[in-house]
Motif scaffolding. Structure first.
Motif: not given
Length: 313
Positions: A21-28, A161-168, A189-195
């Protein structure tokens, strides 16, 4: 399920999985799935210890996310989301109680699912349950129902969110309103973007403070004597303090990015532990009617809030 694995081997597998879980390839979402698969096929060797650890690790991670946040942006998001938060909370509570009555579900279980969906998942259930005198079975069923849907949302919401092209901004607000627990809100939200992460965290923690007035409302409804103390989520104030410190202490400008990275890794590990703590037995406890109530209520608030956000945000 794999049987007869020596305890020492199971511990080594668990620790190795946690280390991944500490590696960058592992997301939530991946961490949650990994934890659940480990629980099902290997069995959790540290279950008696990780419940409390998960609780504190989530709080540490959320507070850490406060470092590096812009104070004025956080205040702006809080003001913009206030009315939406109030309306969505009471809409969800009323709709949940109504759906529970239509399905003839247990009154207390219905109240727990409604408050968990309206505010902040397991934290709200934990706060409301002593006030309404819910027993262990009612609490465990409500927690299992909310957690199942919460886990699905962690995978589903970023894809929608990606399918609907939602903003951050749109996605952060939607995740905060329509996903149950803080852990999955921040994870999605972290998977979608920092904002999106910053907006979702701010709005969700503002939302979590509504545990306090909602608890008083349930206390009045149930009119029980000798209520236990309401559990106030004090770590939210530490989150606010972290934002203030990082904005007004120049030295922290250099340190905050590193704290933020550690906090995000802590969140991934938190989701791994949450997945590992879920068992097939817990899933089986949820009755069909209770699950129907949870799903209907979750779909209702998700679709309603999405319609409002896409229309105005």
């Amino acid at each position: 399920m794999i049987h007869n694995i020596p305890l020492v081997i199971r511990k080594m597998i668990f620790l190795a999985a946690a280390f991944l879980c500490m590696f960058s390839f592992m997301d939530a979402p991946k961490a949650l799935a990994l934890g659940f698969l480990l629980s099902v096929f290997v069995q959790h060797p540290f279950r008696q210890y990780t419940g409390r650890l998960t609780h504190y690790l989530l709080q540490f991670s959320v507070v850490g996310l406060g470092f590096g946040m812009n104070l004025y942006e956080a205040l702006k998001v809080g003001r913009e989301g206030f009315l939406f938060t109030v309306c969505s909370i009471f809409f969800t509570l009323l709709a949940g109680i109504f759906i529970g009555k239509v399905l003839h579900n247990d009154r207390k279980t219905s109240a727990l699912i409604s408050s968990g969906t309206a505010i902040c998942g397991g934290s709200a259930i934990a706060a409301i349950s002593p006030i309404i005198k819910a027993d262990e079975n009612e609490i465990s069923v409500a927690l299992a129902c909310v957690f199942i849907l919460n886990s699905i949302a962690l995978f589903l919401f970023p894809a929608v969110g990606q399918w609907l092209n939602m903003s951050q901004h749109q996605f952060g607000l939607w995740a905060a309103v329509a996903i149950h627990d803080t852990s999955s809100v921040v994870g999605a939200a972290g998977k979608f973007g920092n904002e999106a992460l910053q907006i979702a965290t701010t709005v969700k923690l503002e939302r979590a403070l509504w545990i306090i007035p909602v608890s008083f409302i349930f206390a009045l409804i149930y009119k029980r004597e000798g209520q236990k103390k309401i559990k106030i989520p004090y770590f939210i104030f530490l989150f606010v303090l972290a934002i203030l410190l990082s904005n007004y202490i120049p030295f922290l400008d250099q340190v905050s990015p590193y704290i933020n990275v550690v906090a995000k890794k802590g969140l991934v590990l938190t989701l791994f532990l949450i997945g590992a703590n879920l068992s097939i037995e817990a899933v089986r406890k949820v009755g069909a009617k209770v699950l129907v109530q949870g799903v209907l209520l979750w779909l209702l608030i998700s679709v309603a809030s999405l319609s409002v956000i896409l229309g105005f945000a």
